[in-house]
Design an enzyme around this catalytic site. Structure first.
Site: not given
Ligand code: 13P
Length: 243
Positions: A10-11, A91, A159, A203, A224-225
């Site tokens: 979820w970052k 990140e 990734e 992605s 992620g998103g």
């Protein structure tokens, strides 16, 4: 066989109100026969205790405890119900200057706390364009995966940095090349190198998941998103179950 894992990172997203999304995910996938891992921000980990999903932190400190303002130890994550922790996400490598040596130390801290370390690796666009992708992968595997790793305690997530949050996805041939390479390196180094779960991340969407899961040595995804809503995550989970 490596275990299949659909992981959501979820970052820095998620409030207490977001947890209703997990209830929706549980309604659809609460009895899935693959592992579903949710890595919410630290603030929501203890609130996830009652879900049927595996829960992970997004990072941990390499030390057990002490004067490290703002940091969280692996033991603290385990204490609030986490069973996994992401280490070495690009990140973190970029925003916090994390090195392979630090990531190896964090992985060892994870093992000491009884957590499974999801060690993230991947090349930048410049590295890919320079033709050095596999060299970068080799250096990251050698530097950030401890010698004490095994398939029960360690998951590797490939990734490519240029695919994260960009909507750009490597071709299945490109993913196949890197995953086969990672598998071969793990087999060279560890007795149970064939058993490590290897996740692809960058992605991943419902629309590309089936193709990605059809690639040899892809045992799941780090998303992620598209992990933030059940509407987006559910088709990815379904594609992995069907793969
Ligand atoms: P996206 O799925 O948003 O590209 O993020 C991938 C990722 O960084 C998961 O850790």
């Amino acid at each position: 066989m490596p275990r299949k894992i659909a992981a959501g990172n979820w970052k820095m997203n998620g409030m207490q109100s977001t947890l209703s999304e997990l209830q929706r995910l549980e309604d659809k996938h609460g009895d899935a026969d693959i592992a579903i891992l949710i890595c919410p921000p630290f603030t929501l980990i203890s609130a996830c205790e009652d879900t049927p999903f595996d829960i992970g932190g997004q990072d941990c400190h390499a030390a057990e405890a002490g004067a490290h303002t703002g940091d969280i130890s692996a033991e603290m994550l385990a204490d609030v119900g986490a069973s996994y922790v992401l280490v070495g996400h690009s990140e973190r490598r970029t925003d916090h200057g994390e090195t392979d040596a630090l990531i190896a130390a964090k992985s060892k801290a994870a093992y000491d706390a009884g957590l499974i370390a999801v060690i993230c690796i991947g090349e930048t666009l410049d590295e890919r364009e320079a033709g050095t992708t596999l060299d970068v992968i080799d250096a990251q595997l050698a530097g950030s995966v401890p010698d004490t790793a095994d398939a029960l305690t360690t998951v590797i997530a490939y990734e490519p940095v240029w695919a994260i949050g960009t909507g750009k996805v490597p071709t299945t041939d490109q993913i196949a090349e890197v995953h086969a390479h990672i598998r071969a390196r793990l087999q060279d180094r560890f007795d149970d190198g064939s058993e490590f779960s290897l996740l692809y991340g960058g992605s991943v969407k419902g629309s590309n998941a089936a193709d990605i899961f059809g690639v040899p040595h892809v045992n799941g995804a780090l998303v992620g998103g598209a992990s933030l809503t059940t509407a987006d995550f559910s088709p990815i989970i379904a594609a992995l179950e069907a793969a």
